[in-house]
Every structure is written in structure tokens, then in C-alpha cells.
Design an enzyme around this catalytic site. Structure first.
Site, mmCIF file in Angstrom:
data_model
loop_
_atom_site.group_PDB
_atom_site.id
_atom_site.type_symbol
_atom_site.label_atom_id
_atom_site.label_comp_id
_atom_site.label_asym_id
_atom_site.label_seq_id
_atom_site.Cartn_x
_atom_site.Cartn_y
_atom_site.Cartn_z
ATOM 1 N N HIS A 180 0.836 -1.207 0.000
ATOM 2 C CA HIS A 180 0.000 0.000 0.000
ATOM 3 C C HIS A 180 0.867 1.253 0.000
ATOM 4 O O HIS A 180 2.059 1.200 0.286
ATOM 5 C CB HIS A 180 -0.904 0.026 1.238
ATOM 6 C CG HIS A 180 -0.152 0.207 2.525
ATOM 7 N ND1 HIS A 180 0.512 -0.822 3.145
ATOM 8 C CD2 HIS A 180 0.081 1.301 3.291
ATOM 9 C CE1 HIS A 180 1.103 -0.379 4.240
ATOM 10 N NE2 HIS A 180 0.864 0.917 4.356
ATOM 11 N N GLN A 182 0.430 5.774 0.839
ATOM 12 C CA GLN A 182 -0.419 6.771 1.487
ATOM 13 C C GLN A 182 -0.469 8.038 0.646
ATOM 14 O O GLN A 182 0.427 8.296 -0.160
ATOM 15 C CB GLN A 182 0.129 7.132 2.857
ATOM 16 C CG GLN A 182 0.085 5.996 3.862
ATOM 17 C CD GLN A 182 0.284 6.525 5.277
ATOM 18 O OE1 GLN A 182 -0.394 7.466 5.704
ATOM 19 N NE2 GLN A 182 1.197 5.922 5.999
HETATM 20 P P1 H2U Z 1 1.815 2.832 6.940
HETATM 21 O O1 H2U Z 1 2.028 1.378 6.794
HETATM 22 O O2 H2U Z 1 2.729 3.626 6.057
HETATM 23 O O3 H2U Z 1 1.882 3.228 8.376
HETATM 24 O O4 H2U Z 1 0.342 3.146 6.420
HETATM 25 C C1 H2U Z 1 -0.795 2.491 6.866
HETATM 26 C C2 H2U Z 1 -1.864 3.513 7.102
HETATM 27 O O5 H2U Z 1 -3.109 2.842 7.168
HETATM 28 C C3 H2U Z 1 -1.705 4.282 8.413
HETATM 29 O O6 H2U Z 1 -1.576 5.649 8.138
HETATM 30 C C4 H2U Z 1 -3.924 3.467 8.099
HETATM 31 C C5 H2U Z 1 -2.961 3.963 9.171
HETATM 32 O O7 H2U Z 1 -3.478 5.108 9.815
HETATM 33 N N1 H2U Z 1 -4.908 2.531 8.614
HETATM 34 C C6 H2U Z 1 -6.248 2.860 8.526
HETATM 35 O O8 H2U Z 1 -6.596 3.926 8.046
HETATM 36 N N2 H2U Z 1 -7.179 1.987 9.000
HETATM 37 C C7 H2U Z 1 -6.888 0.804 9.585
HETATM 38 O O9 H2U Z 1 -7.772 0.094 10.004
HETATM 39 C C8 H2U Z 1 -5.485 0.362 9.669
HETATM 40 C C9 H2U Z 1 -4.436 1.300 9.171
#
Ligand code: H2U
Length: 373
Positions: A180, A182
Site C-alpha cells: 500500500h 499513502q
Molecule cells: P503505513 O504502513 O505507512 O503506516 O500506512 C498504513 C496507514 O493505514 C496508516 O496511516 C492506516 C494507518 O493510519 N490505517 C487505517 O486507516 N485503518 C486501519 O484500520 C489500519 C491502518
């Protein structure tokens, strides 16, 4: 006797003709308007520092508990669709919100404050958790590129800066092994793009030419730092690189924003992305950690301004230095004074160039991808 030998060495060092692959020097980064200290002679020193044991984790293709997997319920109760390609959603824990109270303005130069608004998204690249971009097919990578372009165009209508970035690997703060990236979009121009906006504009004013396009053409002539190229793209270790294997991915022709890429440029971007990430993974035979991101002309209110001095580019900042477990630390001198590197950009480029083009995980068997090309 010992003193005499050292004295002789000192004299030899002082008398030697300058060689950028052997002798200390400073290199200027025209994009960030700052300097990097290059100390290639330090590569010869013995190493007894910190060693992190690399973990070869086994990631399940689908984990009922992973909030990024298709069909799963996220902790906030939202249910992911049963997606079979990319999946974009608003971050449940966003750093930037679209609405919120603004701070009071202040005249105090030591306590300045400004309003910040924005939105944060997460984009899953693929329904499988046990796949990464270099293992994905060209068709699948192309879908990701098209989605990046769509996001930048859509969200860019409202916000000045749309930062698309991927943190790969736990060492880079990635919280979830599912492939993934962001997207953080903001009402303001953040620090890095603010500097790049100024330096590219000033270069255009001074030279009546686009800085990064000039740079790419000069690099293509010199060939010392170019690792990969195709008809539309160049992947190189920039002259001013700070991280050991830092690279720049850049179109050969003038492109302002990712959504401006033609169909052909997007296809060749998919190809070079797969190739470059394969090389990265092959360097230490590990899923190579990095933080990467796109930078193009700003959006929002800048859409109606002349931003022709900008050139779209992607940067890769990988932390690894000597092996899958030895990383470069940006501490001490780097934090207090100036960023510094030992391995030269040319040595890093050569190492990357010499690596095989087939992914180490795919050398023994056929591709793992959903739709291999
Ligand atoms: P990173 O692996 O770069 O931390 O990115 C994952 C993002 O996914 C992180 O910013 C989001 C986290 O806030 N996330 C969600 O929005 N919902 C979830 O249920 C799990 C993670």
C-alpha cells in the site's frame, strides 16, 4: 619509525591529485539548495557497529485480522469491499482533517502559527498481502500508476499539495505488510516542495531553462550515475544523493504532474518501476525497504499559475548501507551539521547497474503474480 610512516602517508595524501571516488569533498544539491559531504575514503574503515537481524517473515496472502485485506472489517467498523485490484479509502487515523478550528494569528516572530487543513488516504496496491510491486505484473503496476494520476488530479483540485508516498518495510515505519501507499493532501505547501518550488523557479529565471530537464540531459551524456533508462524515463543515483542507494526517477521530457503522463509514458513507467524495484530487492536479496514519493508541480491554487519550471520526479530514499541488516544512520554529524555519505553516488550506481534484472525470488520458479505479463 611508526611516526615516519604516518608522516609519509600524510604527505602522499596531501600531494595526491583529487579523485572524487577517493577524496573528501562537498557536493551541491540544486534542488534542495544544500550540500552533502562525501567521504569515500571512510569506506575502508573496519565496521563493528550495530547489526539488525533481518527477519524473513512469512506473510499470509489473506489475513482475517488485517484491516487492509479485501472483505475485512477495520477497527472503526468499516467493511472493506472484496476488491480485486487497487483499493482507496480515507485514512481512519488521518494526520490532516478537512475541517477544524483555525489558530489565532500572531505577530510574534518567535511563535508563528498557521492554519493547516487536508485529507489523508490509503491506497492498497493489490488484494494479496504477500506480494510487492516488483513481483506484481506490468498490468497490475499500471493500474497503480493510473490510480496515482487520478488521485493527484482529483484531490489536487482542492489542495495545494498532494503527497503520494510509500513507506516500505518496518524499518521505514510501515505499519502493515499489505502492499500500500499513502496520500497526504494539504492546504499548504510543505517544506520540501516549498524549497523545490523556489529553486526550480530561480533556476528558470537565471538560465531560461528547466533545472531537472537540464540535469537529466547532462546525466544522460555523462552516463556515470544512470542505472536504467527507457524511451521515456531515467533512473539514476543523483550527483547529490545522501542515502547510500538514494535514487531519482524522472521523465526524459517535460511533465508537470503525474496526471499529465501519456498512455505510453505510463506504460514505460510501469516497466522501469518493475525493473528498478527488482534491482533494489536483488541488492541484498531482501524486500528492500525505502520511503518513496512523487513530486510534481503543486496543485489547488497553483493550477492557474505558471509552474513550467517544475519537472515531475519520484525519489527513493532507502536506509540500507552494507547488507540487509546494516543501515545508514542519519545521526550525530548529519543532525548537528551536514548530511554525509561514504559510498559515492557513482559507486552506488555501478553496484545497482551490475545487479541481475530477474527478481531473486523468481529466479528458480515462474512468477507468482495474479496476471503475469
Ligand atoms: P503505513 O504502513 O505507512 O503506516 O500506512 C498504513 C496507514 O493505514 C496508516 O496511516 C492506516 C494507518 O493510519 N490505517 C487505517 O486507516 N485503518 C486501519 O484500520 C489500519 C491502518
Amino acid at each position: 619509525m611508526f611516526i615516519k610512516v604516518n608522516a609519509t602517508l600524510d604527505v602522499l595524501t596531501v600531494m595526491a591529485k583529487f579523485d572524487s571516488q577517493d577524496h573528501q569533498h562537498l557536493r551541491y544539491n540544486p534542488l534542495r539548495d544544500d550540500w552533502v559531504l562525501v567521504c569515500p575514503h571512510r569506506m575502508k574503515r573496519p565496521w563493528a557497529g550495530h547489526v539488525e537481524k533481518p527477519e524473513e517473515e512469512t506473510i499470509p496472502r489473506h489475513d482475517r485480522k488485517n484491516p487492509l485485506c479485501p472483505g475485512n472489517t477495520r477497527p472503526n467498523g468499516m467493511v472493506n469491499p472484496d476488491y480485486d485490484s487497487t483499493f482507496l479509502f480515507t485514512n481512519d487515523f488521518p494526520a490532516l482533517l478537512e475541517e477544524g478550528p483555525a489558530p489565532d494569528e500572531s505577530d510574534d516572530p518567535l511563535f508563528r502559527c498557521a492554519e493547516a487543513k487536508g485529507t489523508c488516504k490509503v491506497m492498497c496496491f493489490h488484494p494479496w498481502s504477500d506480494i510487492t510491486l516488483p513481483i506484481m505484473s506490468l498490468t497490475e503496476i499500471r493500474v497503480v500508476i493510473d490510480k496515482w494520476a487520478e488521485i493527484n488530479s482529483d484531490i489536487g483540485k482542492q489542495f495545494s499539495w498532494v503527497q503520494i508516498f510509500e513507506n516500505r518495510g518496518a524499518i521505514m515505519g510501515c505499519s502493515n505488510p499489505h502492499p500500500h501507499c499513502q496520500v497526504w493532501a494539504s492546504s499548504f505547501l510543505p517544506n520540501e516542495p516549498t524549497v523545490k518550488h523556489r529553486t526550480q523557479r530561480e533556476y528558470m529565471e537565471k538560465h531560461q531553462s528547466n533545472m531537472l530537464l537540464d540535469y537529466v540531459h547532462r546525466e544522460l551524456e555523462r552516463k556515470e550515475r544512470v542505472v536504467l533508462e527507457n524511451a521515456d524515463w531515467v533512473w539514476l543515483v543523483p550527483y547529490w544523493a545522501v542515502w547510500p542507494y538514494e535514487t531519482l526517477l524522472i521523465p526524459k521530457t517535460h511533465v508537470l504532474r503525474i496526471e499529465d503522463l501519456t498512455d505510453i509514458q505510463r506504460q514505460s513507467l510501469a516497466e522501469i518501476t518493475k525493473q528498478l524495484l527488482t534491482k533494489y530487492d536483488n541488492l541484498f536479496e531482501v524486500s528492500f525497504p525505502y520511503s518513496m514519493g512523487w513530486a510534481g508541480a503543486p496543485t489547488g491554487k497553483y493550477l492557474s499559475e505558471d509552474c513550467s519550471f517544475w519537472q515531475l520526479h519520484a525519489v527513493y530514499y532507502p536506509p540500507l548501507l552494507r547488507s540487509a541488516s546494516v543501515k545508514k544512520f542519519m545521526v550525530g554529524y548529519e543532525m548537528m551539521a551536514t548530511v554525509q555519505r561514504d559510498l559515492t553516488a557513482e559507486q552506488a550506481a555501478q553496484k545497482l547497474k551490475d545487479l541481475p534484472d530477474v527478481h531473486y525470488k523468481q529466479r528458480a520458479h515462474s512468477t507468482d503474480s495474479c496476471h503475469p505479463d
